[in-house]
Scaffold this motif. Structure first.
Motif, PDB file in Angstrom:
ATOM      1  N   ARG A 104      29.515  24.253 -26.915  1.00 26.21           N
ATOM      2  CA  ARG A 104      31.108  24.345 -26.574  1.00 26.21           C
ATOM      3  C   ARG A 104      31.920  24.224 -27.661  1.00 26.21           C
ATOM      4  O   ARG A 104      31.401  23.741 -28.772  1.00 26.21           O
ATOM      5  CB  ARG A 104      31.299  22.969 -25.749  1.00 26.21           C
ATOM      6  CG  ARG A 104      30.461  22.948 -24.639  1.00 26.21           C
ATOM      7  CD  ARG A 104      30.815  21.477 -23.612  1.00 26.21           C
ATOM      8  NE  ARG A 104      30.039  21.528 -22.433  1.00 26.21           N
ATOM      9  CZ  ARG A 104      29.598  20.573 -21.985  1.00 26.21           C
ATOM     10  NH1 ARG A 104      29.443  19.469 -22.539  1.00 26.21           N
ATOM     11  NH2 ARG A 104      28.848  20.590 -20.741  1.00 26.21           N
ATOM     12  N   ASP A 131      21.251  19.434 -25.416  1.00 30.80           N
ATOM     13  CA  ASP A 131      22.336  20.216 -24.590  1.00 30.80           C
ATOM     14  C   ASP A 131      22.964  18.755 -23.946  1.00 30.80           C
ATOM     15  O   ASP A 131      22.429  18.152 -23.346  1.00 30.80           O
ATOM     16  CB  ASP A 131      21.790  21.016 -23.540  1.00 30.80           C
ATOM     17  CG  ASP A 131      23.123  21.814 -22.816  1.00 30.80           C
ATOM     18  OD1 ASP A 131      24.021  21.896 -23.316  1.00 30.80           O
ATOM     19  OD2 ASP A 131      22.416  22.147 -21.608  1.00 30.80           O
ATOM     20  N   PRO A 132      24.356  18.672 -23.912  1.00 34.37           N
ATOM     21  CA  PRO A 132      25.324  19.663 -24.726  1.00 34.37           C
ATOM     22  C   PRO A 132      25.334  19.510 -26.059  1.00 34.37           C
ATOM     23  O   PRO A 132      25.172  18.345 -26.580  1.00 34.37           O
ATOM     24  CB  PRO A 132      26.371  19.061 -23.638  1.00 34.37           C
ATOM     25  CG  PRO A 132      26.428  17.715 -23.482  1.00 34.37           C
ATOM     26  CD  PRO A 132      25.025  17.360 -23.193  1.00 34.37           C
ATOM     27  N   TRP A 172      22.429  27.769 -30.527  1.00 34.23           N
ATOM     28  CA  TRP A 172      22.862  27.075 -29.375  1.00 34.23           C
ATOM     29  C   TRP A 172      24.118  28.077 -28.705  1.00 34.23           C
ATOM     30  O   TRP A 172      25.024  27.810 -28.890  1.00 34.23           O
ATOM     31  CB  TRP A 172      23.461  25.786 -29.710  1.00 34.23           C
ATOM     32  CG  TRP A 172      22.577  24.662 -30.216  1.00 34.23           C
ATOM     33  CD1 TRP A 172      21.552  24.007 -29.676  1.00 34.23           C
ATOM     34  CD2 TRP A 172      22.401  24.334 -31.653  1.00 34.23           C
ATOM     35  NE1 TRP A 172      20.840  23.441 -30.498  1.00 34.23           N
ATOM     36  CE2 TRP A 172      21.433  23.364 -31.710  1.00 34.23           C
ATOM     37  CE3 TRP A 172      23.010  24.681 -32.868  1.00 34.23           C
ATOM     38  CZ2 TRP A 172      20.906  23.056 -32.835  1.00 34.23           C
ATOM     39  CZ3 TRP A 172      22.810  24.285 -33.886  1.00 34.23           C
ATOM     40  CH2 TRP A 172      21.662  23.388 -34.261  1.00 34.23           C
ATOM     41  N   PRO A 173      23.826  29.042 -28.026  1.00 29.24           N
ATOM     42  CA  PRO A 173      24.459  30.039 -27.528  1.00 29.24           C
ATOM     43  C   PRO A 173      25.477  29.278 -26.457  1.00 29.24           C
ATOM     44  O   PRO A 173      26.570  29.689 -26.332  1.00 29.24           O
ATOM     45  CB  PRO A 173      23.806  31.062 -26.711  1.00 29.24           C
ATOM     46  CG  PRO A 173      22.219  30.532 -26.866  1.00 29.24           C
ATOM     47  CD  PRO A 173      22.187  29.534 -27.794  1.00 29.24           C
ATOM     48  N   HIS A 174      25.125  28.218 -25.810  1.00 27.60           N
ATOM     49  CA  HIS A 174      25.730  27.372 -24.628  1.00 27.60           C
ATOM     50  C   HIS A 174      26.627  26.344 -25.386  1.00 27.60           C
ATOM     51  O   HIS A 174      27.361  25.544 -24.719  1.00 27.60           O
ATOM     52  CB  HIS A 174      24.665  26.503 -23.827  1.00 27.60           C
ATOM     53  CG  HIS A 174      23.785  25.652 -24.793  1.00 27.60           C
ATOM     54  ND1 HIS A 174      22.653  26.180 -25.468  1.00 27.60           N
ATOM     55  CD2 HIS A 174      23.858  24.388 -25.059  1.00 27.60           C
ATOM     56  CE1 HIS A 174      22.065  25.099 -26.029  1.00 27.60           C
ATOM     57  NE2 HIS A 174      22.955  24.199 -25.857  1.00 27.60           N
ATOM     58  N   HIS A 212      26.348  29.211 -32.743  1.00 27.05           N
ATOM     59  CA  HIS A 212      26.138  29.869 -31.363  1.00 27.05           C
ATOM     60  C   HIS A 212      24.719  30.773 -31.578  1.00 27.05           C
ATOM     61  O   HIS A 212      24.279  31.126 -30.284  1.00 27.05           O
ATOM     62  CB  HIS A 212      27.254  30.866 -31.108  1.00 27.05           C
ATOM     63  CG  HIS A 212      28.064  30.119 -30.129  1.00 27.05           C
ATOM     64  ND1 HIS A 212      29.469  30.411 -30.158  1.00 27.05           N
ATOM     65  CD2 HIS A 212      28.089  29.243 -29.203  1.00 27.05           C
ATOM     66  CE1 HIS A 212      30.012  29.469 -29.437  1.00 27.05           C
ATOM     67  NE2 HIS A 212      29.420  28.691 -28.738  1.00 27.05           N
ATOM     68  N   ASP A 235      35.252  17.946 -21.378  1.00 21.00           N
ATOM     69  CA  ASP A 235      34.177  18.752 -21.387  1.00 21.00           C
ATOM     70  C   ASP A 235      33.090  18.439 -22.517  1.00 21.00           C
ATOM     71  O   ASP A 235      32.045  18.537 -22.357  1.00 21.00           O
ATOM     72  CB  ASP A 235      34.256  20.262 -21.213  1.00 21.00           C
ATOM     73  CG  ASP A 235      34.858  20.478 -19.714  1.00 21.00           C
ATOM     74  OD1 ASP A 235      34.830  19.891 -18.905  1.00 21.00           O
ATOM     75  OD2 ASP A 235      35.217  21.409 -19.650  1.00 21.00           O
TER      76      ASP A 235
END
Length: 151
Positions: free
Chosen positions: A123, A101-102, A119-121, A116, A8
């Motif tokens: 990984r 993103d990502p 960039w709360p998303h 975070h 991922d």
């Protein structure tokens, strides 16, 4: 950390890695400043992920490109001179990376919590590791190519 979690993280637009407490004693490029084993392991793992952009999150200076020249410092997380979420957001906006993103954040809980905020998303493949040994094992797994094999 499983092979699926590594997969991922492949090909991110941005990887943010932590600085380190062991540093050169003179001004240098950010790429050369940090000497510690954890920083270097994060850097090697980040390079394995082949991001479009790699930044170092410094506790003193905030976001650094590898070619940014900085002075050595001793600024722990949470001190008056340390990087804040507000500064990080300002720098990410100025560097035009806030929209990427990502995003992958390699590092411990304090580092990833700060990442975070912008960039709360993001990984965080090292989330849930208990201590430096597990983090180093996770970074070695990323470098070892387990990320490239599903199943």
């Amino acid at each position: 950390m499983t092979a699926y979690e590594h997969a991922d993280c492949l090909g991110p637009e941005l990887v943010v890695i932590p600085c380190g407490s062991r540093k050169l004693g003179w001004p240098a490029r950010a790429a050369d400043m940090y000497l510690g084993s954890c920083h270097r392991a994060c850097r090697r793992a980040a390079e394995t992920l082949q991001p479009e952009r790699l930044l170092i999150l410094s506790t003193r200076y905030g976001l650094l490109d590898l070619d940014d020249v900085i002075e050595p410092y001793d600024t722990p997380h949470g001190t008056a001179d340390s990087t804040t979420a507000r500064l990080l957001l300002e720098q990410a906006t100025e560097r035009n990376v806030v929209h990427l993103d990502p995003v992958v954040a390699l590092g411990g809980a304090r580092h990833t919590a700060l990442v975070h905020t912008v960039w709360p998303h993001a990984r965080t493949p090292l989330a849930g590791t208990r201590g430096m040994g597990e983090q180093m094992a996770g970074l070695a797994a990323i470098r070892g190519g387990q990320a490239r094999h599903r199943g």
